[in-house]
Design a protein around this motif. Structure first.
Motif, PDB file in Angstrom:
ATOM      1  N   GLN A   1      -5.169   0.987   1.550  1.00 40.69           N
ATOM      2  CA  GLN A   1      -5.073   2.383   1.135  1.00 40.69           C
ATOM      3  C   GLN A   1      -5.824   3.191   2.186  1.00 40.69           C
ATOM      4  O   GLN A   1      -7.006   2.921   2.445  1.00 40.69           O
ATOM      5  CB  GLN A   1      -5.717   2.570  -0.238  1.00 40.69           C
ATOM      6  N   LYS A   2      -5.147   4.112   2.812  1.00 36.42           N
ATOM      7  CA  LYS A   2      -5.728   4.909   3.898  1.00 36.42           C
ATOM      8  C   LYS A   2      -6.450   4.020   4.914  1.00 36.42           C
ATOM      9  O   LYS A   2      -7.576   4.306   5.341  1.00 36.42           O
ATOM     10  CB  LYS A   2      -6.685   5.963   3.337  1.00 36.42           C
TER      11      LYS A   2
ATOM     12  N   VAL B   1      -3.814  -5.410  -0.037  1.00 36.92           N
ATOM     13  CA  VAL B   1      -3.467  -4.026  -0.389  1.00 36.92           C
ATOM     14  C   VAL B   1      -4.299  -3.089   0.470  1.00 36.92           C
ATOM     15  O   VAL B   1      -5.532  -3.207   0.517  1.00 36.92           O
ATOM     16  CB  VAL B   1      -3.736  -3.756  -1.888  1.00 36.92           C
TER      17      VAL B   1
ATOM     18  N   ASN C   1      -4.732   8.822  -4.122  1.00 32.85           N
ATOM     19  CA  ASN C   1      -4.646   9.565  -2.852  1.00 32.85           C
ATOM     20  C   ASN C   1      -4.440  11.048  -3.097  1.00 32.85           C
ATOM     21  O   ASN C   1      -4.959  11.900  -2.374  1.00 32.85           O
ATOM     22  CB  ASN C   1      -3.469   9.053  -2.007  1.00 32.85           C
TER      23      ASN C   1
ATOM     24  N   THR D   1      -2.849   3.550  -6.613  1.00 35.26           N
ATOM     25  CA  THR D   1      -3.445   3.934  -5.317  1.00 35.26           C
ATOM     26  C   THR D   1      -2.815   5.228  -4.788  1.00 35.26           C
ATOM     27  O   THR D   1      -3.516   6.091  -4.256  1.00 35.26           O
ATOM     28  CB  THR D   1      -3.306   2.804  -4.281  1.00 35.26           C
ATOM     29  N   SER D   2      -1.492   5.369  -4.960  1.00 34.12           N
ATOM     30  CA  SER D   2      -0.847   6.604  -4.484  1.00 34.12           C
ATOM     31  C   SER D   2      -1.358   7.797  -5.282  1.00 34.12           C
ATOM     32  O   SER D   2      -1.608   8.882  -4.720  1.00 34.12           O
ATOM     33  CB  SER D   2       0.672   6.521  -4.637  1.00 34.12           C
TER      34      SER D   2
ATOM     35  N   ALA E   1      -9.634   8.673  -3.689  1.00 38.26           N
ATOM     36  CA  ALA E   1      -8.880   7.810  -2.776  1.00 38.26           C
ATOM     37  C   ALA E   1      -9.762   6.691  -2.233  1.00 38.26           C
ATOM     38  O   ALA E   1      -9.287   5.579  -1.998  1.00 38.26           O
ATOM     39  CB  ALA E   1      -8.314   8.644  -1.627  1.00 38.26           C
TER      40      ALA E   1
ATOM     41  N   LEU F   1       0.706   0.129  -6.455  1.00 42.27           N
ATOM     42  CA  LEU F   1       1.185   1.251  -5.624  1.00 42.27           C
ATOM     43  C   LEU F   1       1.007   2.571  -6.352  1.00 42.27           C
ATOM     44  O   LEU F   1       0.596   3.575  -5.763  1.00 42.27           O
ATOM     45  CB  LEU F   1       2.670   1.061  -5.305  1.00 42.27           C
TER      46      LEU F   1
ATOM     47  N   SER G   1      -0.402   3.994   4.694  1.00 43.68           N
ATOM     48  CA  SER G   1      -1.704   3.334   4.520  1.00 43.68           C
ATOM     49  C   SER G   1      -2.058   2.424   5.695  1.00 43.68           C
ATOM     50  O   SER G   1      -3.166   1.892   5.746  1.00 43.68           O
ATOM     51  CB  SER G   1      -1.706   2.526   3.215  1.00 43.68           C
TER      52      SER G   1
ATOM     53  N   VAL H   1      -8.086  -2.598  -0.183  1.00 44.57           N
ATOM     54  CA  VAL H   1      -8.329  -2.310  -1.594  1.00 44.57           C
ATOM     55  C   VAL H   1      -8.373  -3.614  -2.383  1.00 44.57           C
ATOM     56  O   VAL H   1      -9.081  -3.758  -3.355  1.00 44.57           O
ATOM     57  CB  VAL H   1      -7.191  -1.401  -2.093  1.00 44.57           C
TER      58      VAL H   1
ATOM     59  N   GLY I   1       0.830  -1.205   0.000  1.00 44.51           N
ATOM     60  CA  GLY I   1       0.000   0.000   0.000  1.00 44.51           C
ATOM     61  C   GLY I   1       0.856   1.242   0.000  1.00 44.51           C
ATOM     62  O   GLY I   1       2.052   1.182   0.336  1.00 44.51           O
ATOM     63  N   PRO I   2       0.267   2.383  -0.329  1.00 46.09           N
ATOM     64  CA  PRO I   2       1.042   3.629  -0.332  1.00 46.09           C
ATOM     65  C   PRO I   2       1.566   3.941   1.065  1.00 46.09           C
ATOM     66  O   PRO I   2       1.056   3.396   2.052  1.00 46.09           O
ATOM     67  CB  PRO I   2       0.014   4.694  -0.761  1.00 46.09           C
TER      68      PRO I   2
END
Ligand SMILES: Nc1ncnc2c1ncn2[C@@H]1O[C@H](COP(=O)(O)OP(=O)(O)OP(=O)(O)O)[C@@H](O)[C@H]1O
Length: 685
Positions: free
Chosen positions: A292-293, A290, A338, A334-335, A345, A331, A113, A297, A109-110
């Motif tokens: 994300q925040k 994965v 964001n 998703t980044s 996001a 990555l 995350s 995901v 993940g970014p």
């Protein structure tokens, strides 16, 4: 640059429709390299079948035990801001995933995350925040207690915490000696080390010193693999590794992940956070989660299944570049999302929440839990004791993170070996090696002789003539002898602060108790100090021609050195950084010099500062030396017609009593250091 994820705004029906194709991948073989395990949920059956649950198995190191890790509705918040601005920030939101025996699961993940947060929670190492009561973090279907976590879960931190003076083989054997019961034969521990060295491909460097930032040692990849080996010594059934490839070139990164894959093949459930691995390295993972925040995901098979999922759910998403791996692609998209805004996001996680893949995953987790419950029930029936322990186990699912941390953090007193065995192993492996290193030994031997050289050459034979002028010189000699003993231990502080990460990790792993570490550190230093203090005190005593008892002079010197050593340990354990420690100890010791009685006699100290003189251990050192030197007839008239001991308010001092006070200071500082080592936390997670 990726395209804006228009498709992510698609309604859930789109996601639902397209997911059916992707979800079918759950039943097919992993698209990743290698063959095991055949089905993503195959481990559930294994865990149900072996009949040994996390809560029921015998001591750590038991081979063949398997543990399924399941996460359901994991929601975690931390508080931010102060006063009225204080609020809760959500780091993980309704995370559901699993790592089954034999699986190597990548957590991707970014940045920010929540990957490390998830691992910390799993290992019970989060020191702040609150876990939502609906969250369930289960090992073989049971909320783990502290003992279960300690026995079954190994945690490999991102930064290596290895002993630079040891070789990888010694490091592993040292850990085995502390992590396995003391009665288990050394040969068995050696065999385990051999096995790990082979599994982790450490054969070539097994006899090379590990080294550190300033001394050349094994390579970065070898250090990472050795770090994994240290966590594997207890044969945990679950291994968590935080960015095991960070800072490595692609070849070393691949060798580390290959080693993890080998470990997974032996039945371990493995979760590893990872950043931008090369495609062939990433393909070694069976599954990927994965984030994300803080939201999921994607959770599913690695390789074509993941690719298919993203392609079918987000048809407008940019295509993967020919040389781009799936991990880099995920990555990147998703980044980028964001950066585009809150709606963009959230789109990936919203689509996953509405997908069949999520429903299928949740059903599979339920099935894994049901299988684990059957195994657990069988194990409970077999062991009433195990049953009682199970009944007592605090519900990790409904507890706050502080409680989680309390369970396995500061409360983590349990060790596999008694304190004296820990002391023996620390002394044998660590001190044994330190004593053979000139970098360690020479400063400790040479530095006490520098003040000795100065005292002897400046005050040569001054004690032969006991007149008023020489008496003042002797008082100065004794003051300088005391001062050098007090300042001599300051060099230890950087070493202690630098070693803190190792101490914290070894304590968290349950290798020894704080008191064991304290006794090892004090005895390691004092053994050298005792040997050095004999010739040093003989030289000063006889070449300056001091009077009284040499034995008392030596004992005062030695006890003063001991107090200052423990004080250095205390400051080292309390200070948050090298800078703080480097400033605090000299400042405190210099303050003590003012009230030691030489610069200002006790009766002339302002009344509001006398308390400081009372608790000044240097006053007792210097006072005892003065009373030893000028006792009886030697209390000659000095300043303004007053006998020297009367002038310094030392005429009633019994030197042996004041030596006793020093011993009491030593005990008090040792107790305070023990409390500091046991309670002060410098790592907030
Ligand atoms: N105890 C805490 N108090 C406040 N914020 C925290 C705490 N622990 C983590 N965070 C925040 O939570 C977010 C997620 O942190 P985490 O370390 O889990 O991310 P990550 O995905 O591992 O990131 P990276 O890949 O950069 O290591 C970050 O913004 C971090 O600052």
């Amino acid at each position: 640059m990726p395209l804006a994820i228009k498709a992510s705004k698609a309604d859930s029906s789109l996601a639902g429709k397209s997911s059916s194709k992707a979800d079918a991948s759950l039943d097919v073989e992993s698209g990743s390299a290698g063959s095991e395990p055949p089905s993503p949920w195959a481990g559930a059956a294994a865990c149900a079948g072996n009949g040994k649950s996390a809560g029921s198995s015998a001591g750590g190191g038991e081979q063949g035990r398997t543990v399924a890790v399941t996460l359901q509705h994991v929601t975690f918040d931390v508080s931010e801001g102060r006063g009225r601005k204080r609020h809760w920030r959500r780091l993980l939101d309704d995370v559901a995933a699993a790592a089954l025996p034999g699986q190597l699961v990548a957590v991707l993940g970014p940045s920010g995350s929540g990957k490390s947060t998830l691992l910390d929670l799993l290992a019970g190492r989060k020191t702040s925040g609150r876990l939502d009561p609906g969250s369930a973090i289960l090992l073989n279907g049971q909320p783990p207690d502290a003992a279960t976590l300690r026995r079954d879960v190994g945690y490999v931190e991102q930064k290596e915490t290895l002993l630079p003076l040891l070789t990888p083989r010694e490091m592993l054997l040292y850990t085995a000696e502390l992590k396995h019961p003391k009665d288990s034969p050394l040969d068995a521990k050696r065999r385990l080390v051999d096995e790990l060295i082979e599994q982790l491909s450490l054969e070539d460097c097994q006899h090379t010193r590990i080294g550190g930032a300033l001394s050349r040692g094994i390579s970065g990849g070898e250090a990472k693999r050795c770090n994994v080996g240290v966590s594997m010594i207890a044969r945990p059934a679950v291994l968590l590794t935080d960015e095991p490839t960070s800072g490595l070139d692609s070849f070393s990164a691949h060798s580390v992940v290959s080693a993890l894959r080998t470990l997974a093949a032996s039945g371990i459930s493995l979760l590893s956070t990872i950043h931008s691995p090369p495609p062939d390295t990433f393909s070694l993972f069976h599954r990927c989660l994965v984030l994300q925040k803080g939201r999921v995901v994607y959770f599913g098979d690695n390789g074509p299944a993941a690719e298919q999922y993203f392609a079918s759910h987000f048809p407008d998403l940019r295509c993967r570049r020919p040389t781009e791996g799936i991990a880099d692609f995920i990555l990147d998209v998703t980044s980028s999302a964001n950066k585009q805004g809150a709606a963009e996001a959230a789109a990936f996680a919203d689509a996953y929440a509405a997908s069949d893949l999520r429903a299928q995953n949740e059903a599979a987790i339920e099935a894994a839990l049901a299988a684990a419950a059957v195994a657990e029930q069988a194990a409970r029936a077999a062991s009433r004791r195990g049953s009682r322990r199970h009944g007592r186990a605090a519900s990790l699912a409904s507890t706050s993170a502080r409680r989680v941390q309390k369970l396995v953090g500061l409360d983590k007193q349990g060790t596999a070996t008694p304190w004296w065995w820990g002391l023996y192993v620390l002394f044998r492996y660590r001190s044994g090696r330190a004593y053979t290193q000139k970098d360690w030994l020479l400063p400790r031997i040479i530095s006490p002789f520098i003040p000795v050289f100065l005292l002897v050459t400046v005050y040569w034979s001054v004690g032969d003539d006991l007149d008023a002028v020489h008496a003042t010189s002797i008082a100065a000699v004794l003051f300088m002898a005391t001062t050098s003993a007090a300042y001599g231990s300051m060099g230890l502080v950087p070493n202690l602060v630098a070693e803190r990460a190792i101490y914290l990790r070894e304590r968290a792993d349950g290798l020894y108790l704080p008191v064991t570490y304290l006794l090892y550190k004090v005895s390691e230093e004092l053994l050298v100090a005792s040997c050095v203090s004999i010739p040093a005190s003989l030289l000063v005593f006889y070449l300056v021609r001091l009077q009284g008892s040499w034995a008392l002079y030596w004992l005062v010197f030695l006890v003063t050195t001991s107090v200052s050593t423990v004080l250095a340990l205390l400051v080292g354990s309390l200070s948050s950084s090298m800078d703080v420690a480097g400033a605090a100890l000299p400042a405190y010791t210099t303050a003590l010099l003012y009230f030691s009685g030489f610069l200002i006699p006790f009766s002339k100290i302002p009344p509001w500062w006398r308390w400081m003189a009372v608790i000044d251990y240097l006053r007792y050192s210097w006072g005892a030396l003065m009373a030893n030197q000028f006792a009886g007839d030697r209390n000659i008239v000095a300043f303004g017609g007053e006998p020297i001991l009367n002038y310094y308010d030392l005429d009633t001092v019994n030197p042996w009593h004041w030596l006793g006070w020093e011993v009491i200071f030593f005990c008090a500082f040792t107790g305070l250091t023990w409390v500091a080592l046991a309670t002060v936390q410098h790592q907030r997670r």
